[in-house]
Design a protein around this motif. Structure first.
Motif, PDB file in Angstrom:
ATOM      1  N   ARG A  40       0.835  -1.204   0.000  1.00 50.00           N
ATOM      2  CA  ARG A  40       0.000   0.000   0.000  1.00 50.00           C
ATOM      3  C   ARG A  40       0.868   1.251   0.000  1.00 50.00           C
ATOM      4  O   ARG A  40       0.541   2.250  -0.653  1.00 50.00           O
ATOM      5  N   GLU A  41       1.977   1.206   0.724  1.00 46.03           N
ATOM      6  CA  GLU A  41       2.884   2.358   0.771  1.00 46.03           C
ATOM      7  C   GLU A  41       3.566   2.588  -0.572  1.00 46.03           C
ATOM      8  O   GLU A  41       3.753   3.733  -0.992  1.00 46.03           O
ATOM      9  N   LEU A  42       3.919   1.499  -1.258  1.00 42.59           N
ATOM     10  CA  LEU A  42       4.705   1.621  -2.487  1.00 42.59           C
ATOM     11  C   LEU A  42       3.860   1.768  -3.744  1.00 42.59           C
ATOM     12  O   LEU A  42       4.250   2.473  -4.679  1.00 42.59           O
ATOM     13  N   SER A  43       2.723   1.073  -3.783  1.00 46.03           N
ATOM     14  CA  SER A  43       1.942   1.051  -5.023  1.00 46.03           C
ATOM     15  C   SER A  43       0.483   1.417  -4.825  1.00 46.03           C
ATOM     16  O   SER A  43      -0.297   1.312  -5.777  1.00 46.03           O
ATOM     17  N   GLY A  44       0.126   1.817  -3.614  1.00 48.08           N
ATOM     18  CA  GLY A  44      -1.280   2.090  -3.351  1.00 48.08           C
ATOM     19  C   GLY A  44      -2.117   0.830  -3.285  1.00 48.08           C
ATOM     20  O   GLY A  44      -3.336   0.887  -3.441  1.00 48.08           O
ATOM     21  N   GLY A  45      -1.469  -0.304  -3.068  1.00 42.32           N
ATOM     22  CA  GLY A  45      -2.183  -1.582  -2.970  1.00 42.32           C
ATOM     23  C   GLY A  45      -2.426  -2.251  -4.307  1.00 42.32           C
ATOM     24  O   GLY A  45      -3.224  -3.195  -4.383  1.00 42.32           O
ATOM     25  N   ALA A  46      -1.731  -1.819  -5.352  1.00 47.71           N
ATOM     26  CA  ALA A  46      -1.979  -2.359  -6.692  1.00 47.71           C
ATOM     27  C   ALA A  46      -1.695  -3.847  -6.796  1.00 47.71           C
ATOM     28  O   ALA A  46      -2.288  -4.541  -7.629  1.00 47.71           O
ATOM     29  N   ASN A  47      -0.796  -4.363  -5.957  1.00 47.15           N
ATOM     30  CA  ASN A  47      -0.413  -5.770  -6.068  1.00 47.15           C
ATOM     31  C   ASN A  47      -0.940  -6.622  -4.920  1.00 47.15           C
ATOM     32  O   ASN A  47      -0.489  -7.755  -4.738  1.00 47.15           O
ATOM     33  N   ALA A  48      -1.889  -6.086  -4.166  1.00 47.57           N
ATOM     34  CA  ALA A  48      -2.403  -6.810  -3.001  1.00 47.57           C
ATOM     35  C   ALA A  48      -3.019  -8.148  -3.381  1.00 47.57           C
ATOM     36  O   ALA A  48      -2.809  -9.161  -2.693  1.00 47.57           O
ATOM     37  N   ALA A  49      -3.782  -8.195  -4.465  1.00 50.57           N
ATOM     38  CA  ALA A  49      -4.433  -9.448  -4.862  1.00 50.57           C
ATOM     39  C   ALA A  49      -3.394 -10.508  -5.210  1.00 50.57           C
ATOM     40  O   ALA A  49      -3.561 -11.699  -4.890  1.00 50.57           O
ATOM     41  N   ILE A  50      -2.325 -10.109  -5.871  1.00 52.60           N
ATOM     42  CA  ILE A  50      -1.256 -11.048  -6.211  1.00 52.60           C
ATOM     43  C   ILE A  50      -0.618 -11.589  -4.938  1.00 52.60           C
ATOM     44  O   ILE A  50      -0.411 -12.805  -4.794  1.00 52.60           O
ATOM     45  N   ILE A  51      -0.289 -10.707  -4.014  1.00 54.14           N
ATOM     46  CA  ILE A  51       0.362 -11.132  -2.775  1.00 54.14           C
ATOM     47  C   ILE A  51      -0.540 -12.093  -2.013  1.00 54.14           C
ATOM     48  O   ILE A  51      -0.101 -13.158  -1.554  1.00 54.14           O
ATOM     49  N   ARG A  52      -1.820 -11.745  -1.880  1.00 52.84           N
ATOM     50  CA  ARG A  52      -2.747 -12.605  -1.133  1.00 52.84           C
ATOM     51  C   ARG A  52      -2.841 -13.989  -1.771  1.00 52.84           C
ATOM     52  O   ARG A  52      -2.809 -15.009  -1.070  1.00 52.84           O
TER      53      ARG A  52
END
Length: 452
Positions: A382-394
């Motif tokens: 969230r700090e680096l990309s605004g959460g753009a990759n959250a779904a991938i990480i999860r």
């Protein structure tokens, strides 16, 4: 490491040569060495600030004579005999040293550690202070002792040699020239410095130990991607289909067929125990998969591959025919777009480096769990990309079964009754002449792990 920093170092730093991977590794067809020549790298120390050894204000090499490995009661600094320190060339650089010489081993050990530290300090955005700074100002590097092992410790790194099949020392395979092994060991120092160690003797540190080994592997993987020759070889051999067995995911190669660990693996938490190296595999795999999927997501965004190809390649395993079709799709997309694929991979590399730096900076070592690492990584994204990759990480962590443990308070249900609210609400709703006093249950006292 940013391209701008690389450009600045090229103007201001000191040149060395390093083999991206051990020089004994052979091409798949056996035709010759995988990397026949060392690659020039530039470290962040100005030639005028370099010391013979080599050394600088953060670390130094001492080529000890007749040294036994450090033990619990035998620690730095080395006070015995040592060979003369390696001197720079007339121009102040060390890239003129013959790779067949002993001096090359000493110089490449320093250059590897210094280069990896430069890379990760760039990702952290600050100096990484040594965890042993209260006792030693500089890290002691010992390149070649008569020992079939290598180790990192409090204020030192010391390396011996690999083993022959019969178990004897193989002097043709010095660990100090193995980039991945050195980078992995420095990774432990990074974690000690940035995360710390558990404070409570009651903390069994099971996930902490696995995280340490995983971090060492990830420090090595990200750092190795700063060799252009390795990146070019990787992409040329896979055509961008990185979810295959490839040169990047083999960490610390010790021979043509042996490596310390494999980052591309199918291990889940239910398949590993408490031993730190085995336990590290699901965590390393989840984070490695995250980098690959971020890389492929960028390829899709740039219309270099289709979303359908990305989904097929990340939903393995498949039949031999499926795998062949996936590889054919990547090959067709890669040819003619080599530079664009490389740019996407380097962007994914730098994203992962920054993601790990922010994650590690915000971890507590006390009673650490993999689930806490996942949450810290989501906050870092969230700090680096605004959460753009959250779904991938999860999704990558979920496949590895990295979730809260069943007994965690995080997953405990809280009903109205358990919160002590149902009885009071029921009483309040009754007519006054029908109300019956209700004895509230005593609230349970929660004792945090820190209080035990």
């Amino acid at each position: 490491m940013s391209l701008e920093l690389d450009r600045r170092l090229a103007r201001e730093g000191t040149r060395f040569r390093i083999f991206p991977q051990p020089r004994f590794l052979r091409k798949d067809d056996g035709s010759g060495p995988l990397f026949p020549e060392p690659e020039v790298v530039v470290v962040s120390v100005d030639p005028t600030a370099m010391r013979a050894g080599p050394g600088d204000d953060r670390m130094f090499v001492v080529d000890a004579v007749g040294k036994l490995p450090y033990k619990d009661f035998f620690r730095p600094p080395w006070r015995g005999s040592s060979r003369p320190p390696v001197q720079p060339g007339a121009d102040g650089h060390f890239d003129q040293i013959d790779p067949a010489s002993r001096e090359f081993s000493a110089a490449t050990m320093y250059a590897t550690v210094r280069r990896v530290l430069d890379i990760w300090e760039d990702y952290f955005g600050r100096t990484i202070q040594w965890h042993f700074e209260s006792d030693f100002e500089r890290l002691e590097l010992i390149p070649l002792i008569e020992w079939d092992n290598a180790q990192s410790g409090y204020g030192f790194l010391e390396f011996g040699f690999g083993r022959k099949p019969n178990g004897t020392i193989d002097h043709a395979r010095p660990y100090c020239e193995n980039f991945d092994v050195l980078a992995h060991e420095l990774g432990h120092s990074v974690i000690f410095a940035e995360v710390g160690v558990p404070a409570s003797p009651l903390d069994e540190a099971v996930d902490y130990g696995g995280m340490h080994e995983s971090a060492g592997d990830l420090v090595a993987i990200v750092a190795s991607l700063h060799f252009h020759s390795l990146v070019d070889y990787l992409l040329e051999s896979t055509k961008g289909n990185l979810l295959t067995i490839n040169g990047l995911d083999r960490v610390g190669e010790l021979s043509d067929s042996s490596e310390i660990r494999i980052a591309f693996n199918n291990k889940r938490m239910s398949e590993v125990g408490d031993e730190p190296h085995r336990r590290s595999l699901p965590l390393t795999g989840a984070i490695f998969d995250t980098m690959v999927e971020v890389f492929q997501q960028d390829l899709v965004a740039k219309k270099l591959i289709s979303e359908e190809l990305r989904e097929r390649s990340t939903n393995l395993p498949g039949s031999a025919l499926d795998l062949a079709e996936i590889q054919a799709g990547f090959t067709a997309a890669y040819l003619g777009n080599e530079a664009a694929f490389k740019e996407s991979l380097l962007l994914a590399r730098d994203y992962l480096g920054r993601l790990l730096a922010v994650t590690w900076s915000n971890l507590s070592p006390d009673f650490l769990t993999y689930h806490a690492i996942l949450r810290a990584m989501l906050r870092a994204d969230r700090e680096l990309s605004g959460g753009a990759n959250a779904a991938i990480i999860r999704s990558c962590f979920a496949w590895r079964e990295i979730t809260p443990v069943p007994t965690s308070l995080l997953v405990r249900n809280h009903t109205v009754a358990s919160c002590g609210l149902e009885s009071a609400d029921f009483v309040a709703a009754q007519p006054a002449d029908q109300q019956i006093p209700v004895q509230r249950p005593e609230r349970a006292t929660f004792i945090s792990p820190r209080m035990i």
